[in-house]
Scaffold this motif. Structure first.
Motif, PDB file in Angstrom:
ATOM      1  N   SER A 125      56.517   0.710 -35.349  1.00 46.41           N
ATOM      2  CA  SER A 125      54.788   2.001 -35.445  1.00 46.41           C
ATOM      3  C   SER A 125      54.564   2.313 -35.900  1.00 46.41           C
ATOM      4  CB  SER A 125      55.452   1.855 -33.254  1.00 46.41           C
ATOM      5  OG  SER A 125      54.421   2.756 -32.978  1.00 46.41           O
ATOM      6  N   THR A 127      54.147   5.078 -35.502  1.00 45.69           N
ATOM      7  CA  THR A 127      54.458   6.292 -34.495  1.00 45.69           C
ATOM      8  C   THR A 127      55.379   6.708 -35.465  1.00 45.69           C
ATOM      9  OG1 THR A 127      54.432   7.096 -32.337  1.00 45.69           O
ATOM     10  CG2 THR A 127      56.045   5.398 -33.172  1.00 45.69           C
ATOM     11  N   TYR A 150      61.382   7.611 -27.799  1.00 46.50           N
ATOM     12  CA  TYR A 150      60.688   6.314 -28.190  1.00 46.50           C
ATOM     13  C   TYR A 150      60.288   5.929 -30.006  1.00 46.50           C
ATOM     14  CZ  TYR A 150      56.738   2.659 -29.148  1.00 46.50           C
ATOM     15  OH  TYR A 150      56.138   1.824 -29.914  1.00 46.50           O
ATOM     16  N   ASN A 179      47.703   0.520 -33.763  1.00 46.54           N
ATOM     17  CA  ASN A 179      47.148   0.792 -32.187  1.00 46.54           C
ATOM     18  C   ASN A 179      46.867  -1.654 -31.582  1.00 46.54           C
ATOM     19  OD1 ASN A 179      47.315   3.421 -32.301  1.00 46.54           O
ATOM     20  ND2 ASN A 179      46.799   3.534 -30.510  1.00 46.54           N
ATOM     21  N   GLN A 198      49.075   3.262 -19.633  1.00 38.79           N
ATOM     22  CA  GLN A 198      49.387   5.068 -20.230  1.00 38.79           C
ATOM     23  C   GLN A 198      48.222   4.392 -21.317  1.00 38.79           C
ATOM     24  OE1 GLN A 198      51.244   7.650 -19.294  1.00 38.79           O
ATOM     25  NE2 GLN A 198      51.628   6.178 -17.273  1.00 38.79           N
ATOM     26  N   ASN A 199      47.874   3.693 -22.194  1.00 34.56           N
ATOM     27  CA  ASN A 199      46.922   3.345 -23.282  1.00 34.56           C
ATOM     28  C   ASN A 199      45.784   3.653 -22.897  1.00 34.56           C
ATOM     29  OD1 ASN A 199      49.491   1.309 -24.569  1.00 34.56           O
ATOM     30  ND2 ASN A 199      49.152   2.914 -26.004  1.00 34.56           N
ATOM     31  N   LEU A 200      44.484   3.670 -24.234  1.00 36.29           N
ATOM     32  CA  LEU A 200      43.492   4.187 -23.962  1.00 36.29           C
ATOM     33  C   LEU A 200      42.643   2.575 -23.388  1.00 36.29           C
ATOM     34  CD1 LEU A 200      41.008   5.413 -24.138  1.00 36.29           C
ATOM     35  CD2 LEU A 200      40.549   5.125 -26.797  1.00 36.29           C
ATOM     36  N   SER A 216      40.454   9.531 -18.196  1.00 35.65           N
ATOM     37  CA  SER A 216      40.067  11.172 -18.934  1.00 35.65           C
ATOM     38  C   SER A 216      40.254  11.052 -20.808  1.00 35.65           C
ATOM     39  CB  SER A 216      41.470  12.136 -18.488  1.00 35.65           C
ATOM     40  OG  SER A 216      41.095  12.362 -17.137  1.00 35.65           O
ATOM     41  N   VAL A 217      39.732  12.204 -20.970  1.00 32.29           N
ATOM     42  CA  VAL A 217      39.783  11.568 -22.461  1.00 32.29           C
ATOM     43  C   VAL A 217      39.941  13.175 -22.981  1.00 32.29           C
ATOM     44  CG1 VAL A 217      37.997  11.801 -24.624  1.00 32.29           C
ATOM     45  CG2 VAL A 217      37.845  10.496 -22.648  1.00 32.29           C
ATOM     46  N   PHE A 218      41.729  12.613 -23.313  1.00 33.72           N
ATOM     47  CA  PHE A 218      42.490  13.605 -23.954  1.00 33.72           C
ATOM     48  C   PHE A 218      41.972  14.579 -25.373  1.00 33.72           C
ATOM     49  CE2 PHE A 218      44.826  12.144 -20.239  1.00 33.72           C
ATOM     50  CZ  PHE A 218      45.220  11.291 -20.479  1.00 33.72           C
ATOM     51  N   ALA A 229      40.150  12.170 -30.705  1.00 31.37           N
ATOM     52  CA  ALA A 229      41.101  11.405 -31.108  1.00 31.37           C
ATOM     53  C   ALA A 229      41.204  10.226 -32.247  1.00 31.37           C
ATOM     54  CB  ALA A 229      42.591  11.699 -30.726  1.00 31.37           C
ATOM     55  N   ARG A 231      41.784   6.541 -34.282  1.00 35.86           N
ATOM     56  CA  ARG A 231      42.894   5.878 -34.331  1.00 35.86           C
ATOM     57  C   ARG A 231      42.458   4.769 -34.798  1.00 35.86           C
ATOM     58  NH1 ARG A 231      44.875   9.871 -32.820  1.00 35.86           N
ATOM     59  NH2 ARG A 231      46.830  10.679 -31.401  1.00 35.86           N
ATOM     60  N   TYR A 233      42.730   1.016 -34.583  1.00 27.64           N
ATOM     61  CA  TYR A 233      42.413   0.068 -33.574  1.00 27.64           C
ATOM     62  C   TYR A 233      42.956  -2.030 -33.954  1.00 27.64           C
ATOM     63  CZ  TYR A 233      41.874   3.486 -30.044  1.00 27.64           C
ATOM     64  OH  TYR A 233      42.443   5.120 -29.481  1.00 27.64           O
ATOM     65  N   ARG A 295      46.573  15.239 -24.486  1.00 25.76           N
ATOM     66  CA  ARG A 295      48.069  15.239 -24.051  1.00 25.76           C
ATOM     67  C   ARG A 295      48.603  15.970 -25.514  1.00 25.76           C
ATOM     68  NH1 ARG A 295      48.301   8.580 -23.950  1.00 25.76           N
ATOM     69  NH2 ARG A 295      48.658   8.526 -25.652  1.00 25.76           N
ATOM     70  N   ASP A 298      50.849  14.054 -28.615  1.00 23.69           N
ATOM     71  CA  ASP A 298      49.407  13.033 -29.639  1.00 23.69           C
ATOM     72  C   ASP A 298      48.777  14.160 -30.730  1.00 23.69           C
ATOM     73  OD1 ASP A 298      49.072  11.045 -27.223  1.00 23.69           O
ATOM     74  OD2 ASP A 298      46.542  11.948 -27.389  1.00 23.69           O
TER      75      ASP A 298
HETATM   76  C1  WQD Z   1      45.299   6.412 -28.256  1.00 23.13           C
HETATM   77  C2  WQD Z   1      43.454   7.273 -27.646  1.00 23.13           C
HETATM   78  C3  WQD Z   1      45.126   9.223 -26.759  1.00 23.13           C
HETATM   79  C4  WQD Z   1      44.747   7.326 -22.406  1.00 23.13           C
HETATM   80  C5  WQD Z   1      51.034   4.615 -28.777  1.00 23.13           C
HETATM   81  C6  WQD Z   1      52.134   4.434 -29.066  1.00 23.13           C
HETATM   82  C7  WQD Z   1      52.100   3.848 -30.835  1.00 23.13           C
HETATM   83  C8  WQD Z   1      51.981   2.433 -29.577  1.00 23.13           C
HETATM   84  C9  WQD Z   1      50.430   3.085 -28.806  1.00 23.13           C
HETATM   85  C10 WQD Z   1      53.740   1.060 -27.910  1.00 23.13           C
HETATM   86  C11 WQD Z   1      44.961   8.778 -28.170  1.00 23.13           C
HETATM   87  C12 WQD Z   1      43.968   8.477 -26.016  1.00 23.13           C
HETATM   88  C13 WQD Z   1      44.549   7.633 -24.397  1.00 23.13           C
HETATM   89  C14 WQD Z   1      43.690   8.363 -21.680  1.00 23.13           C
HETATM   90  C15 WQD Z   1      42.813   9.056 -23.780  1.00 23.13           C
HETATM   91  N1  WQD Z   1      52.917   2.391 -28.409  1.00 23.13           N
HETATM   92  N2  WQD Z   1      43.971   8.262 -24.505  1.00 23.13           N
HETATM   93  N3  WQD Z   1      43.248   9.299 -22.561  1.00 23.13           N
HETATM   94  O1  WQD Z   1      49.019   7.407 -27.994  1.00 23.13           O
HETATM   95  O2  WQD Z   1      47.651   6.520 -30.652  1.00 23.13           O
HETATM   96  O3  WQD Z   1      49.818   5.021 -29.798  1.00 23.13           O
HETATM   97  O4  WQD Z   1      50.877   3.500 -28.564  1.00 23.13           O
HETATM   98  O5  WQD Z   1      53.027  -0.229 -29.078  1.00 23.13           O
HETATM   99  O6  WQD Z   1      53.462   3.535 -30.937  1.00 23.13           O
HETATM  100  O7  WQD Z   1      52.045   5.830 -30.394  1.00 23.13           O
HETATM  101  O8  WQD Z   1      47.768   5.340 -28.287  1.00 23.13           O
HETATM  102  O9  WQD Z   1      46.287   4.039 -26.526  1.00 23.13           O
HETATM  103  O10 WQD Z   1      48.060   5.802 -25.602  1.00 23.13           O
HETATM  104  O11 WQD Z   1      46.079   6.154 -27.184  1.00 23.13           O
HETATM  105  O12 WQD Z   1      41.467   9.865 -24.216  1.00 23.13           O
HETATM  106  O13 WQD Z   1      43.999   7.801 -20.873  1.00 23.13           O
HETATM  107  O14 WQD Z   1      43.516   7.423 -26.396  1.00 23.13           O
HETATM  108  O15 WQD Z   1      44.583  10.711 -26.538  1.00 23.13           O
HETATM  109  O16 WQD Z   1      43.775  10.170 -28.471  1.00 23.13           O
HETATM  110  P1  WQD Z   1      48.269   6.208 -28.962  1.00 23.13           P
HETATM  111  P2  WQD Z   1      47.102   5.812 -26.767  1.00 23.13           P
END
Ligand code: WQD
Length: 335
Positions: A125, A127, A150, A179, A198-200, A216-218, A229, A231, A233, A295, A298
């Protein structure tokens, strides 16, 4: 007919990769303990490809079971997805994450080494880079101290694999995903988040479907185009296809060293607000959201430098953010 073991093959990226492997004529064997997936995915894969993969419900933390599998099954290649992957959860349950992600990997590598099975693809990842100093991010970007257990399991996993290649004939490729989003065009497989996503993207589609009240936009004061933020995608099908290319590279002995690493992204960064706007455009659905605090853990921005994967693997992402978001919505509509 080459036999390929896919651990975590009933999971999100795993199931999309199994479909692409079968399309390429590989014989697929899945190991999955169903801790973060459903047995229904097996039939869903078969409904796309017409072939039901062989399936074993094995917990890879069970060293004896792993040994027994490799004693009775010959495989030509292994794609290792099986791992716990929720960043936030890993902070609350570090020991479970280290045990599951690291012990499983070690037990598999021990069997590969013992049986001289040497084509190994590791699900890693972006990450591992943390907040990179330079964007876009190349494979040579420094590995930063992990922000979560993780992320640490991915860094440690890469080190374990690299060290094993030095004392065995193991050939390994670590694929560092940015992502992954979206779903297969058939809408028969896709992301199946358990509980509150957990993911967007899963949260966006569930908000559009009325399952969640609002997104919620973090964070809205990041140093980015609109304060939210950024990413990279990447459509999960583009990601799946990259695994086949990487596997074929090892099967054909085209790898330039026993341990290689590739970033898999589109090379393009999009902010959270851009994602919401794109989703609303392609689906015609409204996404209720509110801007809230950042969050913890992040990073501001991450997107891949795709040059090395393009030139060395001959792979590039072909599907767009719009394609991915529309496919995610079509999948959500089937749930
Ligand atoms: C993306 C963006 C959040 C949820 C992680 C891991 C990576 C992979 C994918 C496993 C960020 C924002 C999110 C929400 C938001 N993990 N967000 N509101 O954190 O980039 O990556 O997940 O496979 O290894 O690090 O992905 O989708 O959680 O967040 O605003 O309800 O969306 O702050 O900027 P992330 P994410």
């Amino acid at each position: 007919m080459k036999h390929i073991l896919v651990t975590g093959g009933l999971g999100y990226i795993g199931s999309h990769t199994v479909v692409e492997l079968q399309k390429e004529g590989f014989e697929v064997i899945i190991i999955d303990n169903l801790s973060n997936s459903s047995i229904k995915v097996l039939d869903n894969i078969a409904s796309i490809t017409g072939i039901k993969p062989a399936y074993f419900n094995i917990d890879l933390k069970d060293k004896a079971a792993v040994k027994n599998f490799f004693t009775s099954n010959k495989v030509d290649g292994i794609i290792h997805f099986a791992a716990s992957k929720a960043v936030g959860e890993s902070v609350q349950m570090p020991l479970e994450y280290y045990e599951n992600n690291i012990c499983s990997l070690i037990y598999i590598l021990q069997e590969l080494k013992a049986n001289h099975l040497n084509n190994f693809i590791f699900s890693s990842s972006c990450t591992v880079y943390g907040q990179a100093d330079e964007l876009p991010i190349t494979e040579n970007a420094p590995i930063k101290p992990a922000e979560s257990p993780y992320g640490n399991t991915k860094q440690i996993g890469e080190e374990i694999i690299k060290d094993t290649t030095k004392v065995s004939d193991l050939k390994a490729i670590a694929l560092r995903y940015f992502n992954p989003i979206g779903a297969h065009e058939s809408a028969k497989i896709g992301e199946l988040p358990i509980g509150v996503p957990q993911n967007l993207i899963p949260f966006v589609v569930q908000t559009a479907a009325g399952i969640r009240k609002e997104l919620s936009v973090f964070g809205s004061d990041y140093d980015t185009i609109d304060g939210t933020a950024v990413r990279d995608y990447i459509h999960v099908v583009d990601l799946a296809k990259a695994h086949i290319i990487a596997l074929q590279r090892l099967l054909d002995n085209k790898n330039k060293s026993q341990y290689e690493v590739f970033n898999l992204g589109t090379g393009k960064g999009n902010s959270v607000l851009e994602v919401i706007k794109s989703f609303e455009k392609v689906t015609g659905k409204k996404v209720n959201y509110k801007l809230v605090d950042k969050r913890a853990g992040d990073i501001t921005a991450a997107y891949a430098d795709t040059k090395y994967a393009n030139e060395e693997l001959g792979w590039k992402a072909e599907l767009s953010l719009d394609d991915a978001l529309l496919s995610a919505w079509k999948w959500q509509e089937t749930l």
